[in-house]
Scaffold this motif. Structure first.
Motif, short mmCIF file in Angstrom:
data_model
loop_
_atom_site.label_atom_id
_atom_site.label_comp_id
_atom_site.label_asym_id
_atom_site.label_seq_id
_atom_site.Cartn_x
_atom_site.Cartn_y
_atom_site.Cartn_z
N UNK A 13 0.78 -1.22 0.00
CA UNK A 13 0.00 0.00 0.00
C UNK A 13 0.81 1.27 0.00
N UNK A 14 0.08 2.34 -0.25
CA UNK A 14 0.64 3.68 -0.29
C UNK A 14 -0.28 4.59 0.50
N UNK A 15 0.31 5.50 1.26
CA UNK A 15 -0.47 6.51 1.98
C UNK A 15 -0.14 7.87 1.39
N UNK A 16 -1.17 8.54 0.87
CA UNK A 16 -1.05 9.92 0.42
C UNK A 16 -1.77 10.79 1.44
N UNK A 17 -1.06 11.76 1.99
CA UNK A 17 -1.65 12.68 2.96
C UNK A 17 -1.85 14.02 2.26
N UNK A 18 -3.06 14.57 2.40
CA UNK A 18 -3.38 15.85 1.78
C UNK A 18 -3.46 16.92 2.86
N UNK A 19 -2.81 18.07 2.58
CA UNK A 19 -2.82 19.21 3.49
C UNK A 19 -3.29 20.43 2.72
N UNK A 20 -4.16 21.21 3.32
CA UNK A 20 -4.60 22.46 2.71
C UNK A 20 -6.03 22.38 2.23
N UNK A 21 -6.24 22.81 0.98
CA UNK A 21 -7.59 22.93 0.44
C UNK A 21 -7.73 22.06 -0.81
N UNK A 22 -8.77 21.24 -0.82
CA UNK A 22 -9.06 20.40 -1.99
C UNK A 22 -10.34 20.91 -2.62
N UNK A 23 -10.20 21.58 -3.77
CA UNK A 23 -11.34 22.16 -4.46
C UNK A 23 -11.07 22.11 -5.96
N UNK A 24 -11.87 22.81 -6.74
CA UNK A 24 -11.73 22.80 -8.18
C UNK A 24 -10.37 23.28 -8.68
N UNK A 25 -9.74 24.16 -7.94
CA UNK A 25 -8.45 24.69 -8.34
C UNK A 25 -7.27 23.81 -7.98
N UNK A 26 -7.48 22.84 -7.09
CA UNK A 26 -6.38 21.99 -6.64
C UNK A 26 -6.61 20.51 -6.92
N UNK A 27 -7.80 20.15 -7.37
CA UNK A 27 -8.17 18.74 -7.55
C UNK A 27 -7.25 18.00 -8.51
N UNK A 28 -6.81 18.67 -9.56
CA UNK A 28 -5.94 18.02 -10.54
C UNK A 28 -4.64 17.52 -9.92
N UNK A 83 -7.25 12.44 4.30
CA UNK A 83 -7.78 13.79 4.13
C UNK A 83 -7.85 14.57 5.43
N UNK A 84 -7.34 13.98 6.50
CA UNK A 84 -7.47 14.61 7.82
C UNK A 84 -6.68 15.91 7.94
N UNK A 85 -5.79 16.19 7.01
CA UNK A 85 -5.04 17.44 7.03
C UNK A 85 -5.66 18.55 6.20
N UNK A 86 -6.84 18.28 5.65
CA UNK A 86 -7.50 19.31 4.85
C UNK A 86 -8.20 20.33 5.73
N UNK A 87 -8.09 21.59 5.36
CA UNK A 87 -8.83 22.65 6.05
C UNK A 87 -10.10 22.99 5.29
N UNK A 88 -10.19 22.55 4.02
CA UNK A 88 -11.36 22.83 3.21
C UNK A 88 -11.53 21.75 2.17
N UNK A 89 -12.78 21.34 1.95
CA UNK A 89 -13.13 20.36 0.92
C UNK A 89 -14.40 20.83 0.24
N UNK A 90 -14.34 20.98 -1.08
CA UNK A 90 -15.52 21.41 -1.84
C UNK A 90 -16.10 20.22 -2.58
N UNK A 91 -17.21 20.44 -3.25
CA UNK A 91 -17.82 19.39 -4.06
C UNK A 91 -16.85 18.95 -5.15
N UNK A 92 -16.16 19.88 -5.77
CA UNK A 92 -15.18 19.53 -6.80
C UNK A 92 -14.05 18.69 -6.21
N UNK A 93 -13.65 19.00 -4.99
CA UNK A 93 -12.62 18.21 -4.32
C UNK A 93 -13.10 16.80 -4.03
N UNK A 94 -14.34 16.68 -3.55
CA UNK A 94 -14.92 15.36 -3.29
C UNK A 94 -15.05 14.57 -4.58
N UNK A 95 -15.39 15.25 -5.66
CA UNK A 95 -15.47 14.57 -6.97
C UNK A 95 -14.09 14.07 -7.40
#
Length: 137
Positions: free
Chosen positions: A21-36, A59-71
């Motif tokens: 397995x691999x663990x990717x940790x996300x920090x910051x904001x996941x939205x339409x501008x960062x999803x890529x 995703x526990x390090x995210x401060x913001x998650x939008x619908x685009x980020x969830x997609x």
């Protein structure tokens, strides 16, 4: 260009890699501008000669998650091929409650902690468990 299109607002860190397995940790904001940024990191892992059996998206390090980020998380899940994707929500309401309110948690394999996600076992353990259930019936 507006603030929402700055991909540096999201940091994707490969925190662990082993044979299964691999663990990717996300920090910051996941939205339409960062999803890529997330989708590209996952695509590289899935395209490797030996893709991970399990990709754990923390995703526990995210401060913001939008619908685009969830997609984007859902897109990673849908393009995983033979890899299983597990999502760690942590205790952040911005993530856990959002995924629940939008019902993304009904589609994604979500856990509150890395320990819970790892304890869910491997694909072989899952198949063995399901076979036991089916054989008992």
């Amino acid at each position: 260009m507006t603030e929402s299109f700055r991909p540096e607002r999201l940091e994707v860190v490969l925190s662990h890699r082993d044979s299964g397995g691999v663990v990717l940790v996300l920090y910051g904001e996941l939205d339409g501008g960062t999803a890529l940024k997330l989708e590209q990191a996952a695509a590289q892992l899935f395209a490797a000669e030996y893709p991970p059996e399990i990709l754990l998206l923390d995703l526990s390090g995210l401060s913001f998650l939008s619908v685009a980020g969830a997609r984007a998380v859902l897109a990673v899940h849908e393009t995983a091929g033979m890899s299983r994707v597990r999502v760690v929500t942590g205790d952040r309401p911005a993530v856990r409650e959002f995924l629940h309110a939008t019902r993304f948690d009904a589609v994604l394999d979500c856990y509150r902690s890395r320990v819970g996600a790892i304890a869910a076992g491997s694909r072989a353990e899952f198949v063995s468990h399901v076979k036991t259930i089916w054989d008992a019936g």
